[in-house]
Scaffold this motif. Structure first.
Motif, short mmCIF file in Angstrom:
data_model
loop_
_atom_site.label_atom_id
_atom_site.label_comp_id
_atom_site.label_asym_id
_atom_site.label_seq_id
_atom_site.Cartn_x
_atom_site.Cartn_y
_atom_site.Cartn_z
N LEU A 127 2.53 6.68 3.53
CA LEU A 127 3.75 6.11 4.03
C LEU A 127 4.98 6.97 3.27
CD1 LEU A 127 3.17 2.41 4.42
CD2 LEU A 127 2.79 4.06 6.32
N PRO A 128 5.07 8.27 3.60
CA PRO A 128 5.93 8.98 2.74
C PRO A 128 7.40 8.83 3.64
CG PRO A 128 4.81 10.40 3.90
CD PRO A 128 4.09 9.19 3.95
N ILE A 129 8.38 7.85 3.17
CA ILE A 129 9.63 7.57 3.94
C ILE A 129 10.18 8.98 4.44
CG2 ILE A 129 11.69 6.58 4.04
CD1 ILE A 129 9.25 4.68 4.11
N LEU A 130 10.59 9.92 3.50
CA LEU A 130 11.55 11.01 3.81
C LEU A 130 10.71 12.16 4.70
CD1 LEU A 130 13.82 11.10 0.75
CD2 LEU A 130 14.32 10.28 2.97
N PRO A 187 9.71 10.89 10.45
CA PRO A 187 10.78 10.70 11.15
C PRO A 187 11.10 9.34 11.54
CG PRO A 187 9.52 12.32 12.38
CD PRO A 187 8.88 12.27 11.15
N VAL A 188 9.91 8.71 12.06
CA VAL A 188 9.89 7.27 12.39
C VAL A 188 10.40 6.36 11.30
CG1 VAL A 188 8.37 5.33 13.48
CG2 VAL A 188 8.54 7.76 14.45
N LEU A 189 9.47 6.69 10.14
CA LEU A 189 9.60 5.79 9.08
C LEU A 189 10.92 6.05 8.52
CD1 LEU A 189 6.12 6.23 6.94
CD2 LEU A 189 6.95 4.63 8.61
N ALA A 190 11.37 7.16 8.35
CA ALA A 190 12.89 7.41 7.80
C ALA A 190 14.18 6.49 8.98
CB ALA A 190 13.22 8.96 7.86
N ASN A 191 13.71 6.54 10.08
CA ASN A 191 14.72 5.90 11.06
C ASN A 191 14.48 4.50 10.91
OD1 ASN A 191 15.62 8.32 12.30
ND2 ASN A 191 13.96 8.19 13.96
N THR A 224 -1.35 4.92 -0.93
CA THR A 224 -0.63 5.92 -1.73
C THR A 224 0.42 5.15 -2.92
OG1 THR A 224 -0.73 7.22 -0.23
CG2 THR A 224 0.84 7.76 -1.68
N GLY A 225 1.13 4.06 -2.27
CA GLY A 225 2.09 3.54 -3.19
C GLY A 225 3.45 3.70 -2.64
N LEU A 226 4.40 4.21 -3.13
CA LEU A 226 5.76 4.21 -2.82
C LEU A 226 6.03 5.86 -2.75
CD1 LEU A 226 7.62 1.62 -5.10
CD2 LEU A 226 6.91 1.67 -2.69
N ASP A 227 6.04 6.68 -1.67
CA ASP A 227 6.13 8.06 -1.57
C ASP A 227 7.40 8.52 -0.85
OD1 ASP A 227 5.17 10.35 -1.97
OD2 ASP A 227 3.75 10.43 -0.36
N VAL A 228 8.02 9.58 -1.52
CA VAL A 228 9.27 10.03 -1.28
C VAL A 228 10.42 8.74 -0.72
CG1 VAL A 228 10.07 11.90 -0.14
CG2 VAL A 228 7.79 11.60 -0.42
N VAL A 229 10.50 7.99 -1.56
CA VAL A 229 11.36 6.60 -1.31
C VAL A 229 12.71 6.98 -1.86
CG1 VAL A 229 11.84 4.34 -1.71
CG2 VAL A 229 9.56 5.19 -1.14
N PRO A 230 13.85 6.97 -0.81
CA PRO A 230 15.17 7.28 -1.51
C PRO A 230 15.80 6.52 -2.21
CG PRO A 230 15.23 6.96 1.05
CD PRO A 230 13.76 6.97 0.44
N VAL A 231 16.31 6.28 -3.31
CA VAL A 231 16.59 5.25 -4.00
C VAL A 231 18.33 5.67 -4.61
CG1 VAL A 231 14.51 4.18 -4.70
CG2 VAL A 231 15.59 5.78 -6.08
N ALA A 281 16.52 13.05 7.56
CA ALA A 281 17.79 12.13 6.99
C ALA A 281 17.26 10.72 7.03
CB ALA A 281 18.82 12.36 8.04
N SER A 282 17.88 9.95 6.16
CA SER A 282 17.56 8.31 6.28
C SER A 282 18.67 7.78 5.49
CB SER A 282 16.27 8.14 5.53
OG SER A 282 15.91 6.83 5.89
N LYS A 283 18.61 6.47 4.91
CA LYS A 283 19.40 5.78 4.15
C LYS A 283 18.76 5.36 2.68
CE LYS A 283 22.44 3.77 7.74
NZ LYS A 283 22.83 2.42 8.15
N VAL A 284 19.41 5.35 1.90
CA VAL A 284 19.06 4.81 0.35
C VAL A 284 18.87 3.36 0.52
CG1 VAL A 284 19.85 4.77 -1.76
CG2 VAL A 284 20.60 6.59 -0.61
#
Length: 434
Positions: free
Chosen positions: A336-339, A342-346, A367-374, A426-429
């Motif tokens: 579940l790589p957020i960035l 596109p659906v996960l990022a949205n 996987t864990g936390l993958d490409v998660v914007p913080v 594109a997403s949000k932190v």
């Protein structure tokens, strides 16, 4: 293949193509054999409804300055890529994973290795490949100087990945390494490029050697080949028209068996011909911009990702990818790589997903936390709490997980982020708490 004018590359290609001739199992026959009474799938229209994300060669070096083993690996990967392409597959990346030569290294040894790693990075880039040097620290390494060195490495290279080992089955959670990984992430956020250096680093928990996916890949033993896939479109294909997770999982398992066995035949033949160890396929359905795992899961639930029933859908995918009839390696679980999706990022932008949700999904994912914007100003102690949770889950559940936290400089929780990289959404932190 015994003709005197056939090159080694052509011989490998011919061998792989011959390996799939007449032996592939059709998706139709595999689906009809399934015990679950789900509606059959017509897979003949899209026999290659997925891509090969990674062909990863494992290579052991005695010194980073030795190019001979790498030259042979690049030749092998080029031949392997050509073979798969001749069979109709799209191969996205060629990758080399090295043995972790820097574990336990002194400051002086790391400094001496830096120019050699820059040269390796340039060599890989020239071959249109990427390279991973594996973990640069583990339980016994806690020097704060590693974080500053990691920034130097990131600034001086372009296609080189590395990791830190924060948990293992033998020693449990490496508490000092968890904090060091957090310090590395915080330091890399300031390495330029909007924090993009953290794309090439992850905190790895109980991740075995032979994993084809970066940045956690590393190698042990004789030369090897492993394969990573991009299969969310197959997940969506299998889930279409179904609502029951058990039926969806069985249909996906049947479809994956049909589609992955020809891939294994090619990969195994190539490895055997080159006298490499064949390690298997990481069956994780790695997503991309036009192949969204978030969309595939919503096909089953009928609800936005993050809603109730999302956990069931995640578990259905994981059950299928872990029960396929091919040799597996690496995570072989749901990514579940957020960035990168596109659906996960949205869904993050809509406030439907929190880090605590991703940790919950990690209990049934791979996987864990993958490409998660913080937040870019997150203190190492804050990052360490999240990394420690991932490491604890990996040890408790006895499975590989990792934390690739994308600290975005100048951005706070809830603020929109965009990247100068065509492969990132594109997403949000995401806030680290809550």
């Amino acid at each position: 293949m015994d003709a005197p004018n056939v090159s080694r590359r052509d011989a490998l290609s011919m061998l792989a193509v011959a390996a799939i001739g007449g032996g592939a199992i059709s998706a139709q026959s595999a689906t009809s054999a399934a015990s679950t009474p789900a509606a059959p799938l017509d897979t003949a229209a899209k026999p290659k409804n997925f891509r090969i994300r990674a062909l990863t060669a494992g290579v052991s070096l005695t010194d980073f300055a030795d190019p001979h083993a790498l030259d042979a690996a690049f030749e092998f990967l080029s031949s392997a890529k050509r073979s798969f392409e001749q069979a109709g597959y799209i191969v996205q990346t060629m990758r080399i994973a090295l043995n972790p030569l820097l574990l336990g290294a002194s400051d002086a040894a790391r400094a001496a290795a830096l120019p050699k790693l820059v040269a390796l990075d340039a060599m890989a880039a020239a071959h249109r490949a990427v390279i991973s040097i594996g973990p640069i620290f583990s339980a016994a390494d806690s020097a704060d100087s590693i974080a500053a060195w990691a920034v130097e490495l990131a600034r001086a290279t372009k296609v080189l990945s590395f990791s830190g080992s924060v948990a293992s089955a033998a020693r449990g959670v490496h508490r000092d390494a968890v904090l060091l990984a957090a310090k590395v992430i915080a330091a890399l956020a300031q390495a330029g490029g909007g924090g993009i250096a953290n794309f090439r680093f992850a905190a790895a928990a109980c991740v075995p050697s032979g994993t084809p996916f970066f940045p956690v890949a590393y190698h042990e033993g004789p030369s090897s080949l492993s394969v990573g896939l991009e299969t969310p479109n197959l997940v969506r294909q299998a889930f279409t028209g179904l609502k029951d997770p058990a039926q969806a999982s069985e249909r996906l398992r049947s479809l994956l068996n049909a589609e992955l066995q020809p891939v294994e035949k090619i990969a195994r033949s190539l490895a055997e011909h080159a006298k490499h160890a064949y390690l298997g396929i990481d069956t994780s359905p790695a997503p991309s911009l036009d192949s969204s795992i978030g969309s595939a899961l919503e096909t089953l639930t009928g609800e936005p990702f993050g809603s109730a029933s999302t956990l069931q859908a995640c578990a259905a995918v994981t059950a299928a990818v872990k029960s396929v009839e091919v040799m597996t390696c690496g995570y072989s679980g749901l990514m579940l790589p957020i960035l990168e999706d596109p659906v996960l990022a949205n869904r993050v932008s809509e406030g439907r997903i929190k880090i605590s949700d991703l940790l919950l999904y990690s209990t049934v994912c791979g996987t864990g936390l993958d490409v998660v914007p913080v937040p870019g100003d997150a203190a190492p102690e804050q990052l360490a709490r999240v990394i420690g949770d991932v490491a604890t889950l990996a040890v408790r559940l006895k499975k590989p997980l990792s934390a690739r936290l994308f600290a975005v400089p100048g951005k706070k929780a809830g603020e929109r982020v965009e990247f100068d990289d065509a492969m990132l959404c594109a997403s949000k932190v995401m806030p680290l708490e809550g």
